[in-house]
Design a protein around this motif. Structure first.
Motif, PDB file in Angstrom:
ATOM      1  N   GLU A  41       1.682  -0.528 -10.132  1.00 53.77           N
ATOM      2  CA  GLU A  41       0.948  -1.717  -9.710  1.00 53.77           C
ATOM      3  C   GLU A  41       0.160  -1.457  -8.437  1.00 53.77           C
ATOM      4  O   GLU A  41       0.540  -0.626  -7.617  1.00 53.77           O
ATOM      5  CB  GLU A  41       1.924  -2.872  -9.455  1.00 53.77           C
ATOM      6  CG  GLU A  41       2.675  -3.302 -10.691  1.00 53.77           C
ATOM      7  CD  GLU A  41       3.725  -4.368 -10.398  1.00 53.77           C
ATOM      8  OE1 GLU A  41       3.688  -4.978  -9.305  1.00 53.77           O
ATOM      9  OE2 GLU A  41       4.592  -4.576 -11.258  1.00 53.77           O
ATOM     10  N   ASN A  42      -0.948  -2.171  -8.276  1.00 56.91           N
ATOM     11  CA  ASN A  42      -1.681  -2.175  -7.016  1.00 56.91           C
ATOM     12  C   ASN A  42      -0.983  -3.147  -6.088  1.00 56.91           C
ATOM     13  O   ASN A  42      -0.563  -4.225  -6.520  1.00 56.91           O
ATOM     14  CB  ASN A  42      -3.132  -2.622  -7.226  1.00 56.91           C
ATOM     15  CG  ASN A  42      -3.902  -1.637  -8.061  1.00 56.91           C
ATOM     16  OD1 ASN A  42      -3.727  -0.443  -7.943  1.00 56.91           O
ATOM     17  ND2 ASN A  42      -4.768  -2.154  -8.917  1.00 56.91           N
ATOM     18  N   ILE A  43      -0.855  -2.758  -4.838  1.00 56.99           N
ATOM     19  CA  ILE A  43      -0.181  -3.641  -3.897  1.00 56.99           C
ATOM     20  C   ILE A  43      -0.939  -3.704  -2.580  1.00 56.99           C
ATOM     21  O   ILE A  43      -1.722  -2.817  -2.255  1.00 56.99           O
ATOM     22  CB  ILE A  43       1.265  -3.194  -3.610  1.00 56.99           C
ATOM     23  CG1 ILE A  43       1.272  -1.826  -2.942  1.00 56.99           C
ATOM     24  CG2 ILE A  43       2.111  -3.188  -4.855  1.00 56.99           C
ATOM     25  CD1 ILE A  43       2.503  -1.575  -2.145  1.00 56.99           C
ATOM     26  N   VAL A  44      -0.699  -4.762  -1.854  1.00 53.69           N
ATOM     27  CA  VAL A  44      -1.127  -4.895  -0.470  1.00 53.69           C
ATOM     28  C   VAL A  44       0.125  -5.311   0.281  1.00 53.69           C
ATOM     29  O   VAL A  44       0.785  -6.281  -0.088  1.00 53.69           O
ATOM     30  CB  VAL A  44      -2.227  -5.967  -0.301  1.00 53.69           C
ATOM     31  CG1 VAL A  44      -2.558  -6.170   1.171  1.00 53.69           C
ATOM     32  CG2 VAL A  44      -3.472  -5.562  -1.077  1.00 53.69           C
ATOM     33  N   GLY A  45       0.478  -4.556   1.305  1.00 56.90           N
ATOM     34  CA  GLY A  45       1.662  -4.882   2.079  1.00 56.90           C
ATOM     35  C   GLY A  45       1.336  -4.884   3.554  1.00 56.90           C
ATOM     36  O   GLY A  45       0.501  -4.115   4.022  1.00 56.90           O
ATOM     37  N   GLN A  46       1.996  -5.759   4.279  1.00 57.44           N
ATOM     38  CA  GLN A  46       1.786  -5.828   5.721  1.00 57.44           C
ATOM     39  C   GLN A  46       3.146  -5.967   6.381  1.00 57.44           C
ATOM     40  O   GLN A  46       3.955  -6.811   5.999  1.00 57.44           O
ATOM     41  CB  GLN A  46       0.918  -7.027   6.065  1.00 57.44           C
ATOM     42  CG  GLN A  46       0.619  -7.154   7.536  1.00 57.44           C
ATOM     43  CD  GLN A  46      -0.303  -8.336   7.824  1.00 57.44           C
ATOM     44  OE1 GLN A  46      -0.848  -8.953   6.924  1.00 57.44           O
ATOM     45  NE2 GLN A  46      -0.464  -8.644   9.094  1.00 57.44           N
ATOM     46  N   SER A  47       3.387  -5.104   7.353  1.00 56.61           N
ATOM     47  CA  SER A  47       4.612  -5.195   8.147  1.00 56.61           C
ATOM     48  C   SER A  47       4.380  -4.464   9.461  1.00 56.61           C
ATOM     49  O   SER A  47       3.375  -3.782   9.641  1.00 56.61           O
ATOM     50  CB  SER A  47       5.807  -4.622   7.393  1.00 56.61           C
ATOM     51  OG  SER A  47       5.637  -3.252   7.158  1.00 56.61           O
ATOM     52  N   GLN A  48       5.332  -4.591  10.354  1.00 54.56           N
ATOM     53  CA  GLN A  48       5.194  -4.014  11.680  1.00 54.56           C
ATOM     54  C   GLN A  48       5.145  -2.495  11.642  1.00 54.56           C
ATOM     55  O   GLN A  48       5.661  -1.857  10.721  1.00 54.56           O
ATOM     56  CB  GLN A  48       6.353  -4.456  12.562  1.00 54.56           C
ATOM     57  CG  GLN A  48       6.326  -5.920  12.913  1.00 54.56           C
ATOM     58  CD  GLN A  48       7.453  -6.276  13.860  1.00 54.56           C
ATOM     59  OE1 GLN A  48       8.564  -5.813  13.708  1.00 54.56           O
ATOM     60  NE2 GLN A  48       7.134  -7.103  14.850  1.00 54.56           N
ATOM     61  N   THR A  49       4.558  -1.923  12.686  1.00 55.37           N
ATOM     62  CA  THR A  49       4.565  -0.478  12.871  1.00 55.37           C
ATOM     63  C   THR A  49       6.012  -0.002  12.938  1.00 55.37           C
ATOM     64  O   THR A  49       6.849  -0.633  13.573  1.00 55.37           O
ATOM     65  CB  THR A  49       3.826  -0.108  14.175  1.00 55.37           C
ATOM     66  OG1 THR A  49       2.482  -0.574  14.067  1.00 55.37           O
ATOM     67  CG2 THR A  49       3.849   1.384  14.421  1.00 55.37           C
ATOM     68  N   GLY A  50       6.288   1.103  12.231  1.00 54.36           N
ATOM     69  CA  GLY A  50       7.639   1.663  12.237  1.00 54.36           C
ATOM     70  C   GLY A  50       8.569   1.066  11.204  1.00 54.36           C
ATOM     71  O   GLY A  50       9.760   1.355  11.189  1.00 54.36           O
ATOM     72  N   SER A  51       8.029   0.253  10.303  1.00 52.27           N
ATOM     73  CA  SER A  51       8.868  -0.422   9.310  1.00 52.27           C
ATOM     74  C   SER A  51       9.062   0.377   8.028  1.00 52.27           C
ATOM     75  O   SER A  51       9.806  -0.045   7.149  1.00 52.27           O
ATOM     76  CB  SER A  51       8.281  -1.789   8.972  1.00 52.27           C
ATOM     77  OG  SER A  51       7.000  -1.635   8.389  1.00 52.27           O
ATOM     78  N   GLY A  52       8.400   1.529   7.899  1.00 57.91           N
ATOM     79  CA  GLY A  52       8.618   2.388   6.736  1.00 57.91           C
ATOM     80  C   GLY A  52       7.556   2.325   5.661  1.00 57.91           C
ATOM     81  O   GLY A  52       7.777   2.790   4.545  1.00 57.91           O
TER      82      GLY A  52
END
Length: 81
Positions: A41-52
């Motif tokens: 699947e195509n995804i867009v993810g957003q999370s903090q720096t250093g979150s993996g």
């Protein structure tokens, strides 16, 4: 402690690499995106720096077994050769 990344049925060499880096439990972003990536699947993810995020993408890319070799062009590696 068993590596929790095994739940994603990653190839043994990926699990071995994660173990070598003492990475045994996926972060919340990894829990969400790894299954989707493995399904193609195509995804867009957003999370903090250093979150993996990078590990999530790299770990799934290595599932496809692309190899790298040393280049003569001065670059460190030539992808997909």
């Amino acid at each position: 402690m068993e590596n929790q990344f095994k739940q994603f049925q990653l190839k043994p060499f990926v699990i071995d690499g994660l173990n070598a880096m003492a990475i045994t439990a996926p972060t919340p972003i990894q829990q969400k995106v790894i299954p989707a990536l493995l399904r193609g699947e195509n995804i867009v993810g957003q999370s903090q720096t250093g979150s993996g995020k990078t590990h999530a993408f790299f770990g799934t890319l290595t599932q496809y077994g692309r190899s790298y070799r040393r280049c003569d062009s001065g670059r460190d590696h030539c992808p997909f050769t």
